[in-house]
Design an enzyme around this catalytic site. Sequence first.
Site, PDB file in Angstrom:
ATOM      1  N   GLY A   1      12.832 -34.278 132.810  1.00  0.00           N
ATOM      2  CA  GLY A   1      14.019 -33.906 133.552  1.00  0.00           C
ATOM      3  C   GLY A   1      13.875 -33.990 135.056  1.00  0.00           C
ATOM      4  O   GLY A   1      13.371 -33.070 135.689  1.00  0.00           O
TER       5      GLY A   1
ATOM      6  N   CYS B   1      20.396 -35.523 122.987  1.00  0.00           N
ATOM      7  CA  CYS B   1      21.303 -36.444 123.673  1.00  0.00           C
ATOM      8  C   CYS B   1      22.695 -35.816 123.790  1.00  0.00           C
ATOM      9  O   CYS B   1      23.275 -35.385 122.801  1.00  0.00           O
ATOM     10  CB  CYS B   1      21.397 -37.763 122.908  1.00  0.00           C
TER      11      CYS B   1
ATOM     12  N   ARG C   1      14.486 -41.925 134.667  1.00  0.00           N
ATOM     13  CA  ARG C   1      15.120 -42.723 135.715  1.00  0.00           C
ATOM     14  C   ARG C   1      14.194 -43.032 136.885  1.00  0.00           C
ATOM     15  O   ARG C   1      14.381 -44.028 137.566  1.00  0.00           O
ATOM     16  CB  ARG C   1      16.385 -42.008 136.194  1.00  0.00           C
TER      17      ARG C   1
ATOM     18  N   LYS D   1      12.441 -34.369 120.462  1.00  0.00           N
ATOM     19  CA  LYS D   1      12.927 -34.338 121.844  1.00  0.00           C
ATOM     20  C   LYS D   1      14.253 -33.596 121.873  1.00  0.00           C
ATOM     21  O   LYS D   1      15.201 -33.980 121.191  1.00  0.00           O
ATOM     22  CB  LYS D   1      13.096 -35.744 122.421  1.00  0.00           C
TER      23      LYS D   1
ATOM     24  N   MET E   1      15.354 -44.402 127.059  1.00  0.00           N
ATOM     25  CA  MET E   1      16.633 -44.514 127.763  1.00  0.00           C
ATOM     26  C   MET E   1      17.433 -45.647 127.141  1.00  0.00           C
ATOM     27  O   MET E   1      16.979 -46.790 127.093  1.00  0.00           O
ATOM     28  CB  MET E   1      16.411 -44.771 129.259  1.00  0.00           C
ATOM     29  N   ALA E   2      18.617 -45.307 126.652  1.00  0.00           N
ATOM     30  CA  ALA E   2      19.462 -46.282 125.960  1.00  0.00           C
ATOM     31  C   ALA E   2      19.807 -47.449 126.872  1.00  0.00           C
ATOM     32  O   ALA E   2      20.219 -47.265 128.022  1.00  0.00           O
ATOM     33  CB  ALA E   2      20.739 -45.617 125.472  1.00  0.00           C
TER      34      ALA E   2
END
Length: 324
Positions: A207, A106, A230, A145, A23-24
């Site tokens: 996801g 992305c 997340r 990915k 995650m950026a």
Amino acid sequence: MPYIKQLKIGDFVCPSNLVLAPMAGITDTPFRILCLKGGAGLVCAEMVSASALKFDSPKSIKMLQVDKAEHPLSMQVFGGDAQTIAEACKRAEAQGADIIDINAGCPVKKVNKAGAGCVLMKTPEKIAEILKAAVKSVKIPVTLKTRVSLNRTENLAPLLTKIAQDSGAAAITLHARAAADVHSGPPNLAFLESACRVAQIPVIANGGVINAQDAKNMFETGAQAVMIGRGAIGNPFIFTEISSILSSRPFGKIANAEKALMFLTLIEENVKFYGERTGISRSKKTVGYWLNGFTNAAAVREQFVRCETLAQAREILSVVTKEN
């Protein structure tokens, strides 16, 4: 059915098949180490631009740094040129990465304008070219990915899975949402299952996983591993939680006071890694996740985003610890 087990990617064996997603701006060294302590079997670094590495960007070079405490580690790179990707893979391997991951999923416009990320899904042959160059350039496993589709109707998952394995990739991570959906909506488990049926390499499902039931749903498509993004922000022990529940072992919920102390530890590590100004700034990005469910969370979050020093952060969180 034993959901939690070792994950073999090429010749590399991860202790469990629960993986931290790249995650950026979030999955840096301090957070990756914390998630390994929280039970992740593999952690993935935030994606690094192959083009930026080509021009020796100091920021991108720093992103390649690997701490001895953060293994197993997958280093993700992105770009639209096969040779540039290959050179980036060599640099990541030299820095100590255990696995190299190529991003072709992305949806961020800035990445797509550079001919990278999910725009590569429009030309699968380009993905094959990039993967073959990457695999040839390093001795460690290379993975891909990507997403199951560009839109909600056209299922690309089986095709991209076949391309990945035919191009030498050791595993494929499939974000089970369309690129057009970004991070919203339920995962398309049917598309994911269709890829698992044709896969001869491990499929890592990604996801919207925020609890054990979500992970179980992913595993039941035939996926060999589950990647969590997340759901791990503010809860780095989600890996142990999911592993315990799916293995029928007891797991005690982490108290808010303990979470506050955990967040403070992460802030302190950020300050050590980046210096005080940047370390505090990066910590502000995730404070809402960490304080979710706390007493007076909104007011405390507002205080925190105005703080500028580690001393101020400690003071704010010491009050939260006492109140929760």
